[in-house]
Design a protein around this motif. Structure first.
Motif, PDB file in Angstrom:
ATOM      1  N   ASP A 139      -7.758   0.143  -8.908  1.00  0.00           N
ATOM      2  CA  ASP A 139      -6.391  -0.229  -9.271  1.00  0.00           C
ATOM      3  C   ASP A 139      -5.446   0.955  -9.123  1.00  0.00           C
ATOM      4  OD1 ASP A 139      -7.786   0.969 -11.400  1.00  0.00           O
ATOM      5  OD2 ASP A 139      -6.412   0.148 -12.884  1.00  0.00           O
ATOM      6  N   VAL A 140      -5.958   2.171  -9.366  1.00  0.00           N
ATOM      7  CA  VAL A 140      -5.136   3.368  -9.205  1.00  0.00           C
ATOM      8  C   VAL A 140      -4.863   3.623  -7.728  1.00  0.00           C
ATOM      9  CG1 VAL A 140      -5.005   5.852  -9.622  1.00  0.00           C
ATOM     10  CG2 VAL A 140      -5.995   4.351 -11.348  1.00  0.00           C
ATOM     11  N   VAL A 141      -5.859   3.369  -6.873  1.00  0.00           N
ATOM     12  CA  VAL A 141      -5.676   3.543  -5.434  1.00  0.00           C
ATOM     13  C   VAL A 141      -4.486   2.718  -4.953  1.00  0.00           C
ATOM     14  CG1 VAL A 141      -6.680   3.145  -3.155  1.00  0.00           C
ATOM     15  CG2 VAL A 141      -8.095   4.100  -4.970  1.00  0.00           C
ATOM     16  N   GLY A 142      -4.477   1.437  -5.299  1.00  0.00           N
ATOM     17  CA  GLY A 142      -3.398   0.570  -4.836  1.00  0.00           C
ATOM     18  C   GLY A 142      -2.048   0.983  -5.378  1.00  0.00           C
ATOM     19  N   ALA A 192      -8.385  -9.633  -7.320  1.00  0.00           N
ATOM     20  CA  ALA A 192      -7.210  -9.433  -6.470  1.00  0.00           C
ATOM     21  C   ALA A 192      -5.906  -9.470  -7.257  1.00  0.00           C
ATOM     22  CB  ALA A 192      -7.175 -10.501  -5.376  1.00  0.00           C
ATOM     23  N   ALA A 193      -5.974  -9.722  -8.561  1.00  0.00           N
ATOM     24  CA  ALA A 193      -4.748  -9.878  -9.347  1.00  0.00           C
ATOM     25  C   ALA A 193      -3.880  -8.623  -9.295  1.00  0.00           C
ATOM     26  CB  ALA A 193      -5.091 -10.233 -10.791  1.00  0.00           C
ATOM     27  N   ARG A 223       0.011  -8.272  -7.854  1.00  0.00           N
ATOM     28  CA  ARG A 223       1.125  -7.707  -8.629  1.00  0.00           C
ATOM     29  C   ARG A 223       1.798  -6.567  -7.863  1.00  0.00           C
ATOM     30  NH1 ARG A 223       2.449  -3.846 -12.592  1.00  0.00           N
ATOM     31  NH2 ARG A 223       3.815  -4.691 -14.213  1.00  0.00           N
ATOM     32  N   LEU A 224       0.989  -5.689  -7.250  1.00  0.00           N
ATOM     33  CA  LEU A 224       1.549  -4.570  -6.498  1.00  0.00           C
ATOM     34  C   LEU A 224       2.419  -5.051  -5.346  1.00  0.00           C
ATOM     35  CD1 LEU A 224      -1.529  -2.167  -6.319  1.00  0.00           C
ATOM     36  CD2 LEU A 224       0.591  -1.772  -7.564  1.00  0.00           C
ATOM     37  N   VAL A 278      -0.595 -13.335 -13.148  1.00  0.00           N
ATOM     38  CA  VAL A 278       0.242 -12.278 -12.575  1.00  0.00           C
ATOM     39  C   VAL A 278       1.487 -12.873 -11.929  1.00  0.00           C
ATOM     40  CG1 VAL A 278       0.353 -10.626 -10.671  1.00  0.00           C
ATOM     41  CG2 VAL A 278      -1.560 -10.556 -12.262  1.00  0.00           C
ATOM     42  N   VAL A 279       1.315 -13.971 -11.204  1.00  0.00           N
ATOM     43  CA  VAL A 279       2.467 -14.619 -10.569  1.00  0.00           C
ATOM     44  C   VAL A 279       3.465 -15.075 -11.632  1.00  0.00           C
ATOM     45  CG1 VAL A 279       3.208 -16.572  -9.158  1.00  0.00           C
ATOM     46  CG2 VAL A 279       1.139 -15.308  -8.545  1.00  0.00           C
TER      47      VAL A 279
END
Length: 248
Positions: A45-48, A175-176, A180-181, A211-212
């Motif tokens: 999640d940090v990578v993205g 993939a959530a 969001r990103l 998330v959506v």
């Protein structure tokens, strides 16, 4: 900034990129940063989040640091500090121009960075501007899939009247974060009307729907509606029950 002896994280030499402040360089920067972070043992999640934030910092340098016909240098540095945190720096040698009032302007990039990361610092000086992004470094779990893979199933299309996030394949709960990103990227941090195209998606997990719905609420708070093109079948009703505006 190097790994301390006995660090639990894989050793990674600092990443250093010296590039022209040109829009054509942005995708290469994101890819290079993603590879470095994955190799350094940073959580998916940090990578993205850092990929998107660094991309926005670079885009600000491209759009605001230099005259349009005189692009200058852009320096990107990523390394791990002695405390384990990952620090990314994007520097230019120009003077940022004041962004215009259009919400689509890249001046919204700072808002996106603050949405994604807790530690964002902008140092403006006579010799240029440096954007410094700090994130905690957490070890990758075994066999973790880098979030870059999830991000690859989503793209932001700006060729139409509104930015559109286009998804494909299956969107499971993992993939959530990527959804969001991409929605925050497309909406410039939640301030620009955006569409989400799910018509080519085979599965939408409950975490993605949540998330959506969250981004739709951000849009309503900022005076615009996230519009979703849903896939056929039960997902349409699932999104509708979550209060997400749908395009038929």
């Amino acid at each position: 900034m190097t790994d301390a002896p006995g660090s639990p994280y894989p050793r990674a030499e600092p990443l250093a990129l010296d590039l022209p402040a040109d829009a054509a360089a942005l995708s290469a920067v994101r890819r290079a940063v993603g590879r470095w972070l994955a190799g350094a043992g940073v959580a998916p999640d940090v990578v993205g989040a850092l990929q998107v934030a660094v991309g926005e910092a670079c885009a600000n340098a491209v759009d605001h640091a230099y005259p349009e016909d005189e692009p200058g240098p852009m320096l990107v540095r990523v390394a791990r500090g002695a405390d384990g945190r990952v620090v990314a720096e994007v520097s230019d040698r120009g003077t940022w121009r004041t962004p215009d009032a259009d919400p689509g302007d890249r001046g919204r990039g700072l808002m996106i960075m603050h949405q994604l990361l807790e530690d964002v610092e902008v140092d403006r000086g006579r010799s240029g501007t440096t954007v410094r992004l700090r994130v905690p470094a957490r070890a990758l779990p075994e066999r973790a899939t880098a979030s870059g893979d999830d991000l690859g199933a989503l793209r932001v299309d700006r060729s139409g009247p509104l930015p559109r996030v286009v998804a494909s394949g299956g969107l499971d709960d993992d993939a959530a974060a990527a959804v969001r990103l991409r929605l925050l990227e497309g909406s410039r941090g939640g301030v620009v009307a955006t569409e989400l195209d799910l018509r080519a998606v085979s599965e939408v997990a409950a975490g993605v729907v949540a998330v959506v719905a969250e981004v739709a609420a951000i849009g309503r708070a900022n005076g615009w509606a996230l519009r979703v093109l849903p896939p056929p079948g039960p997902v349409r009703e699932q999104l509708r029950r979550a209060g997400v505006p749908l395009l038929d």
